[in-house]
Design an enzyme around this catalytic site. Structure first.
Site, PDB file in Angstrom:
ATOM      1  N   GLU A 187       0.873  -1.179   0.000  1.00 47.20           N
ATOM      2  CA  GLU A 187       0.000   0.000   0.000  1.00 47.20           C
ATOM      3  C   GLU A 187       0.907   1.226   0.000  1.00 47.20           C
ATOM      4  O   GLU A 187       1.813   1.329   0.835  1.00 47.20           O
ATOM      5  CB  GLU A 187      -0.901   0.022   1.234  1.00 47.20           C
ATOM      6  CG  GLU A 187      -1.842   1.214   1.250  1.00 47.20           C
ATOM      7  CD  GLU A 187      -2.740   1.267   2.480  1.00 47.20           C
ATOM      8  OE1 GLU A 187      -3.511   2.237   2.597  1.00 47.20           O
ATOM      9  OE2 GLU A 187      -2.669   0.349   3.322  1.00 47.20           O
ATOM     10  N   ARG A 204       6.614 -13.470   8.780  1.00 49.38           N
ATOM     11  CA  ARG A 204       7.202 -12.167   8.492  1.00 49.38           C
ATOM     12  C   ARG A 204       8.548 -12.046   9.198  1.00 49.38           C
ATOM     13  O   ARG A 204       8.869 -12.819  10.106  1.00 49.38           O
ATOM     14  CB  ARG A 204       6.277 -11.043   8.967  1.00 49.38           C
ATOM     15  CG  ARG A 204       6.094 -10.978  10.473  1.00 49.38           C
ATOM     16  CD  ARG A 204       5.092  -9.926  10.879  1.00 49.38           C
ATOM     17  NE  ARG A 204       5.516  -8.603  10.453  1.00 49.38           N
ATOM     18  CZ  ARG A 204       4.721  -7.530  10.496  1.00 49.38           C
ATOM     19  NH1 ARG A 204       3.467  -7.659  10.919  1.00 49.38           N
ATOM     20  NH2 ARG A 204       5.165  -6.363  10.125  1.00 49.38           N
ATOM     21  N   LYS A 218       4.568   0.103  10.299  1.00 47.77           N
ATOM     22  CA  LYS A 218       4.541   1.302   9.456  1.00 47.77           C
ATOM     23  C   LYS A 218       3.939   2.483  10.217  1.00 47.77           C
ATOM     24  O   LYS A 218       4.362   3.633  10.045  1.00 47.77           O
ATOM     25  CB  LYS A 218       3.761   1.023   8.176  1.00 47.77           C
ATOM     26  CG  LYS A 218       4.038   2.024   7.064  1.00 47.77           C
ATOM     27  CD  LYS A 218       3.240   1.723   5.809  1.00 47.77           C
ATOM     28  CE  LYS A 218       3.756   0.538   5.070  1.00 47.77           C
ATOM     29  NZ  LYS A 218       3.072   0.342   3.767  1.00 47.77           N
TER      30      LYS A 218
END
Length: 773
Positions: free
Chosen positions: A38, A265, A275
């Site tokens: 994104e 991850r 983020k």
């Protein structure tokens, strides 16, 4: 043509799955992956792992990888982030070719499929707000939800409302398109999730054309289908969304069916990769921007001097796994050192200059010494400097202030009165005296040189233990050097909502160094190893004749002892598997660089850690408390107090800009004792310390009593809390019982939150395992 089912290379569960699919002819033997960020921030080292997997496996199997901007949230996305993402992916060495896509290009198709879902009675327009639906209709993991009062609207009503939604007749949140699935599903994600919402906001690509925007769980799977993605690889947090992913694909009846597969991850010690929190660091001015060299962003790593080759090799070494784990940042730094070693010509610079007068050398004489850029046996990388350079040697030179000790500790191999040392590429010198100012500070050191040792060659039968670097005072260039260290002092800085307290106050030091003449012509982007100091990179702030250097990484891991101390006190944590070719890094287990005499004396006398001794030498306020503790406490307690002062108290001292502490050694020891006894947790200790430094209450025990902070360490007291959390999270419990052990950590976190941080984590884990069987 090579056979993709029999290629050599890394092997893991994802590659084995793809290899099996290709062999079976699934999707016609094609392999199409995608990397879909994104564009609401910069990519970080965690994304680098995903990029290497997505692009890497596609290339290995002769397929392709798409770069897709998942731009369905107009309020947070911007073209500057798109450009940064493209720049980072290319810098890492990957190319999407003609396959650059945007979710916003599919808005019309999302809308058409939404109408189709309504006609098939698989979706409806709901007037409930998300809060109302969540609190009053969705239900719990132990209780089925109840249907929205708008669930039985007719096809005609729903189509009319959706079209009016598109025209902008309703306010944000006033209506939403929901999937009609199953309000009793054990998977909460399938209880009529929202698919499309109203948001009157300007989009950076579609401008104001749309006020309807798809939710991620609706859009993502359809994007994969539209683009012909065969293997949709994502991280483990999307496991619970896989059923909804499959439902949307089936319900919309799109022709291409992709498959979602999850992997663990990347979690890295001493690093925050949320983020949201990285944005907070940028907006709060805790760092200089997204490309601040202390940031874990790819832009920050690039500016610090990391190479794409080092990052790719690191990602290859940690491999691909299904289990959540944390990788030691020392492995990243070790991989970087290995890569930089052949890319970085050796030069000399002095960060903390101390003048040395070579009494036996003529005053106006300059001698040129030939100095190779590479030590013997090192094969420079392609494109690296391969020649030697001339070093001017004069009567006055500079050495590192830390390379001289008037009263050296035992085993000192650098310069000291009456002691010999080798000047790199020059001569062997002997210290004959010092010069001091009115305050007694040493301002110069006097030495004589042995003219027969030119090039540093010792006389026959003589052995010189120490070699130090230097630069000519007359010919030295002034150099701005930015010495970067880890941004956080805590190994797991993201665990607490008060994570900003873990910021390292010494993460950046700007020094004005003296450098050899060859560095004056250094250009932006050039790399060097400053001998005995570390690897350095010419920053983008460099100007012609005035380069600015960032320290990329030190030659040795100065945090190794801190990590070793932590590991000795706590059970070993799981780390991601490493490839066999990655040997245990010698640098990562080495001791920090040599200490100053004063700091070394503290280590010798009290057995504390080197980094703690350095702090006490630099911080008189903390030194006073430590000295008081050293006269009253036993050795074990003193070590605990030293750790507290040099880490947590130092952080408070810096963040609050305190000029004095309101407590002394007695209170510090009391706080250490409360943690050791299990009365409070380490997280609670930080809260107690914060109250101590305000001066309102000196006694940690009194603070704990007044605030009711005692840790819950009784199974009888903690049992009801555990039972309640398990009852409220039946879907998580079901996943654990189905074999997903990774969710245990999530349950521990829920219980810690429910107990307001007072539960004993070990007891929580034990109770969970007992109750879950």
């Amino acid at each position: 043509m090579s056979d993709p089912t029999h290629h050599e290379g890394p092997s893991d569960f994802i590659r084995e799955m793809i290899r099996s699919d290709v062999a079976a002819g699934k999707h016609g033997g094609k392999v199409v992956t995608r990397f879909p960020p994104e564009p609401n921030g910069f990519l970080h080292i965690g994304h680098a792992k995903a990029i290497c997997i997505d692009f890497g496996v596609a290339k290995e199997f002769g397929g392709r990888c798409h770069l897709r901007m998942d731009d369905t949230n107009p309020t947070t996305e911007d073209v500057s982030y798109v450009e940064a993402i493209q720049r980072d992916v290319k810098w890492l060495g990957f190319d999407w070719g003609e396959h650059m896509y945007y979710a916003s290009d599919y808005f019309e198709r999302f809308y058409e499929l939404a109408e189709k879902l309504i006609r098939l009675e698989r979706a409806y327009v709901c007037d409930l707000t998300e809060d109302d639906f969540s609190q009053n209709y969705r239900g719990t993991i132990t209780e089925a939800g109840k249907e929205s009062p708008y669930r039985k609207r007719t096809i005609e009503e729903n189509l009319d409302l959706l079209r009016r939604m598109r025209k902008g007749e309703f306010k944000d949140g006033e209506k939403v398109l929901r999937a009609r699935i199953d309000m009793a599903s054990p998977n909460m994600k399938l209880r009529d999730p929202p698919l499309i919402r109203i948001k009157h906001a300007h989009h950076y690509r579609t401008n104001d054309d749309w006020c309807l925007y798809p939710l991620y769980d609706y859009a993502h799977c359809l994007e994969d289908s539209f683009e012909g993605v065969t293997h949709s690889l994502c991280t483990l947090e999307f496991v619970s969304a896989r059923e909804l992913y499959d439902w949307v694909i089936k319900a919309t009846e799109v022709p291409h069916v992709p498959k979602q597969t999850e992997f663990a991850r990347l979690n890295l010690t001493y690093t925050v990769m949320s983020k949201r929190r990285l944005l907070q660091l940028v907006e709060g001015k805790y760092v200089g921007g997204w490309d601040d060299p202390r940031m874990p962003t790819i832009a920050g790593l690039r500016r610090r001097g990391y190479t794409p080759e080092a990052i790719r090799e690191f990602c290859a070494r940690i491999g691909v796994a299904k289990n959540i784990s944390t990788v030691d940042v020392a492995l990243l730094e070790h991989t970087l050192r290995e890569d930089l070693d052949a890319r970085s010509p050796r030069v000399m610079a002095v960060l903390k200059p101390l003048k040395v007068i070579v009494e036996s050398f003529a005053e106006n004489e300059t001698e040129e010494l030939d100095a190779p850029y590479w030590p013997a046996g090192t094969e420079p990388a392609a494109g690296a400097k391969t020649s030697s350079r001339k070093l001017p040697f004069t009567r006055e030179i500079y050495i590192e202030r830390d390379d001289f000790a008037e009263e050296p500790p035992k085993g000192w191999h650098r310069l000291a009165p009456g002691q010999k040392v080798r000047l790199r590429h020059a001569y062997i010198v002997t210290c004959t005296g010092v010069e001091k100012d009115d305050k007694g500070e040493i301002v110069a050191v006097r030495v004589t040189h042995d003219a027969g040792t030119r090039g540093g060659v010792a006389p026959a039968g003589k052995r010189i233990e120490g070699t130090i670097h230097w630069v000519s005072a007359k010919h030295a260039n002034d150099l701005e050097v930015r010495v970067y260290d880890r941004l956080f002092v805590s190994e797991n800085p993201g665990e607490s909502e008060e994570w900003l307290k873990d910021l390292n106050p010494h993460s950046l030091s700007v020094v004005h160094a003296k450098a050899e003449p060859s560095l004056a012509s250094a250009r932006e982007g050039e790399r060097f190893q400053f001998e005995r100091l570390g690897f350095f990179f010419a920053d983008s702030d460099s100007k012609a004749g005035a380069p600015v250097f960032n320290r990329t990484v030190a030659l040795k891991d100065g945090w190794a002892k801190v990590a070793a101390k932590t590991d000795a006190k706590a059970p070993a944590s799981k780390t991601e598997p490493q490839a066999k070719k990655a040997p245990k890094p010698a640098q990562a287990s080495s001791a920090p660089a040599e200490l100053s005499p004063e700091a070394q004396a503290l280590v010798t006398a009290h057995g504390i850690e080197g980094h703690e001794a350095r702090v006490f030498v630099q911080e008189p306020i903390l030194r006073a408390v430590f000295d008081e503790a050293a006269t009253t406490l036993d050795k074990d307690t003193l070590k605990g107090v030293a750790s507290l002062l040099a880490n947590d108290v130092l952080g408070e001292l810096r963040s609050r800009k305190l000029e004095a502490l309101s407590f002394g050694a007695k209170e510090a020891a009391e706080l250490v004792g409360l943690v050791s006894a299990g009365t409070i947790s380490t997280k609670q200790a930080k809260d107690v310390l914060a109250e101590m430094v305000t001066g309102k209450e000196r006694s940690p025990r009194a603070i704990v009593e007044a605030r009711g902070m005692k840790q819950i360490a009784s199974a009888d007291a903690l049992g009801p809390v555990v039972d309640s959390v398990l009852a409220e999270n039946g879907d998580v419990v079901a996943r654990y019982k189905a074999g997903n052990a990774n969710v245990l950590g999530a349950l521990v976190g829920m219980i810690m939150k429910a107990s307001k941080g007072q539960a004993n984590p070990k007891l929580v884990t034990d109770l969970l395992k007992q109750k879950l069987g």
